[in-house]
Design a protein around this motif. Sequence first.
Motif, PDB file in Angstrom:
ATOM      1  N   ARG A 215      28.183  47.240  42.310  1.00 28.79           N
ATOM      2  CA  ARG A 215      29.087  46.138  41.999  1.00 28.79           C
ATOM      3  C   ARG A 215      30.126  45.908  43.098  1.00 28.79           C
ATOM      4  O   ARG A 215      31.274  45.562  42.839  1.00 28.79           O
ATOM      5  N   VAL A 216      29.707  46.100  44.334  1.00 31.54           N
ATOM      6  CA  VAL A 216      30.566  45.815  45.473  1.00 31.54           C
ATOM      7  C   VAL A 216      29.879  44.773  46.349  1.00 31.54           C
ATOM      8  O   VAL A 216      28.713  44.944  46.720  1.00 31.54           O
ATOM      9  N   ASP A 217      30.565  43.697  46.644  1.00 29.84           N
ATOM     10  CA  ASP A 217      30.060  42.719  47.597  1.00 29.84           C
ATOM     11  C   ASP A 217      31.241  42.062  48.295  1.00 29.84           C
ATOM     12  O   ASP A 217      32.396  42.251  47.917  1.00 29.84           O
ATOM     13  N   THR A 249      35.122  43.728  47.207  1.00 29.45           N
ATOM     14  CA  THR A 249      35.512  44.548  46.065  1.00 29.45           C
ATOM     15  C   THR A 249      36.115  45.852  46.574  1.00 29.45           C
ATOM     16  O   THR A 249      35.512  46.535  47.403  1.00 29.45           O
ATOM     17  N   THR A 251      36.937  49.563  45.768  1.00 30.44           N
ATOM     18  CA  THR A 251      36.627  50.612  44.802  1.00 30.44           C
ATOM     19  C   THR A 251      37.871  51.441  44.500  1.00 30.44           C
ATOM     20  O   THR A 251      38.820  51.492  45.290  1.00 30.44           O
ATOM     21  N   ASN A 275      30.950  52.760  41.193  1.00 30.58           N
ATOM     22  CA  ASN A 275      32.191  52.008  41.340  1.00 30.58           C
ATOM     23  C   ASN A 275      33.050  52.288  40.117  1.00 30.58           C
ATOM     24  O   ASN A 275      32.743  51.838  39.014  1.00 30.58           O
ATOM     25  N   LYS A 279      33.951  44.859  39.613  1.00 34.01           N
ATOM     26  CA  LYS A 279      33.526  43.981  40.700  1.00 34.01           C
ATOM     27  C   LYS A 279      34.585  42.956  41.051  1.00 34.01           C
ATOM     28  O   LYS A 279      34.726  42.558  42.203  1.00 34.01           O
ATOM     29  N   ASN A 280      35.360  42.521  40.070  1.00 32.09           N
ATOM     30  CA  ASN A 280      36.353  41.475  40.300  1.00 32.09           C
ATOM     31  C   ASN A 280      37.710  42.017  40.734  1.00 32.09           C
ATOM     32  O   ASN A 280      38.667  41.246  40.848  1.00 32.09           O
ATOM     33  N   ARG A 282      39.509  42.731  43.638  1.00 37.54           N
ATOM     34  CA  ARG A 282      39.203  42.316  45.001  1.00 37.54           C
ATOM     35  C   ARG A 282      40.288  42.733  46.000  1.00 37.54           C
ATOM     36  O   ARG A 282      41.449  42.960  45.644  1.00 37.54           O
ATOM     37  N   ASP A 400      31.677  47.997  34.356  1.00 28.91           N
ATOM     38  CA  ASP A 400      32.337  46.915  35.078  1.00 28.91           C
ATOM     39  C   ASP A 400      33.514  46.424  34.243  1.00 28.91           C
ATOM     40  O   ASP A 400      33.364  45.557  33.382  1.00 28.91           O
TER      41      ASP A 400
END
Length: 699
Positions: A215-217, A249, A251, A275, A279-280, A282, A400
């Motif tokens: 869930r990291v981008d 994202t 962590t 994670n 994800k959100n 940021r 998440d």
Amino acid sequence: MRFLISTAFVMTMAPPALAQDRSAGEDAVVLEDVVVTADRMGSFGADLVQVGTFRNARVVDVPLTINVVPNELLRAQAASGLFDALRNTAGVSRAQLNGSAYDNVAIRGILVENRTSYRLNGVLPTVNLIDLPIENKDRVEVLKGVGALYYGYAPPSGIVNMVTKRPTRDLTEVTASVSEHGAAYAAADVSRRITDRFGLRVNGAAGLLETGVARVDGQRFMAAAAADWQISDAITARVDVEHVNKDITETAAIQLPSASGGRIVLPPIADPRANLGGKNLRYAASATDVLGRVDVRLSRQVALTVEAGQAVTMRDRDFSQLESADFRPGANYGNGTLRVFRTRDQKYRNRILRAEVAGAFATGPIIHNIIAGINSTWRFQNGRNGTALTVAQNYFDPRDVQVAAPTVFTTAPITVRDRGAYVTDRAVLGPVELMVGARYSDYRSRAVSTVGIASGFERDRWTPSIAAVVKPVRNISLYATYLEGLEEGGTAPIAAANSVQVLEPAVSRQYEAGVKAEALAGVTLQVAGFRIIRPFAFLDPSDNVFKLAGRSRYQGIEGSLTGEVTRHLSIYASGQYLDARVRNATPVALIGKRPENTPEWTGSLYAEYRVPALPGLAIGGGGYYVGDRAANALNQAFVDGYTTYSASLRYTAPVGGKPLTFQINADNLTDERYWSAAGNTLLGVGLPRQVKVTTRIAL
């Protein structure tokens, strides 16, 4: 008025090059122009440095430990960030964070200050709160220890200097890469000589970010331009502009468990692919740096340099830390609380103005090289800090999470003005060089805490520096150095009760002695012993307040060997032993303890072999070792040491008369699980293995 009067008397340390000009029929000392862009092209080694008043000095002549990471090593390792360069130098470790969004770096166990100690072209203090671009950098230099003589207030960890690529011959180069995790990247480097006297170089890059963590981008973009203009035979001008933008994202960090019976039992190392945040959550930041420089040759013996610049960094951040996790067997195994700190519209702005005169003259048989200058730096930072919010999270099976937006924000503005004047004299008599310098600093800061309490400091002080260098032959230097520096006491972390408060400035002292030699043609050897005494600050777990507690002592031995061992073998090796202890402190329980996140042993080795039987093929690899480190100031736990390995294979062949390079790089080759960072009651988990394929072509 006091500052203006002082500028006539103050000094620094280390000169531009000088030479004897015999064309006039008699010996006349002149300043010699050195073009550092021609320094050992395609090599793992370097002859010259560009940091501080040592600009254009030979590495073997600098009476301090300095490591130069050249462009060829960065290309061989497919470096994508500043830490990729710094890990090649001894004594470097991550601090507090694991580097997913940006890197906090410690050198010799001392944190490198993110607002003062990262410099562009030896001058502009950039803000290391985003991945600073290296696509437009020719080299990264690390000046170890006290750098305050030239740079003003800065901790004695050292100065990290990023030297930009200059316009040279016409060049168009395109690079593209992909990783096993799905990251994709493309970059271009274009240089043109517009006229005989004007050149322009432009760099650009963009990429999709994937780290291998769930869930990291994210994405990243950079653009930079460097222009050189020879206005006349006596006047040249340079301008550098760079911009970088990153959104990813971030962590979560892991908070140290509470102590029991004076000891802390560390949790098992978390899965590096997990994670612990959401994800959100940021990290969105951008930075724009602008630096201009004008050099005027006033005469054959005197030159004037004027530089001015500004660095602005903006960020929104959702920082999170997992705390109070339950590691007892049972139904609550791994359950904890994720605490989220949101910061919005945070702005950091640094401005600098510097004027410097360099002159060379002789008094009898002694050649003097004088530098005198004044500089002024202004710093400002502010942002809206949201009230911390919490949500349940599990250490071993993270979900998440969704965290509500904060409804209350506070601000904590900080302003700093640091003015200085300096002068130095390097006196050369045969094989002996004596450098004497001093700096006058006038420092003023004002901070307002998140609860509205104002604090500030005003300090003015002289700091001396002295060094002696003996050169039995041209390529060997024996040196001894004493320096005093000034540093801010530190800034409280966001989770502290006195969040972002700036502590009182203090004096640090450094002693160093060493030997430098060009052991072989193209190989540089450095060995040094050092001792640093500095103020000690820590986050007191009893009241969660970041405070000055006393003084600490750092001493050790460091060595490096860099360059071309043979025609086909390049090497970059370094190692350090460090004995660091708190010498006096309140509370007394800290005395004798090792400062947190300070390894006794660090080492790195990277080598590349160019196969003679297969021209164009190069095989590389190396390892990076960081020893165990205290997890907190009371030494109630230690994180284990670790070693990560890297490997590379690159092949270059002509295609249509142009060189095409194809290479594969792997970092953390064995997929080691390790604690990558500690400090301020936080732990960071090292990132998983990354394999990257890169192509590069010159058009």
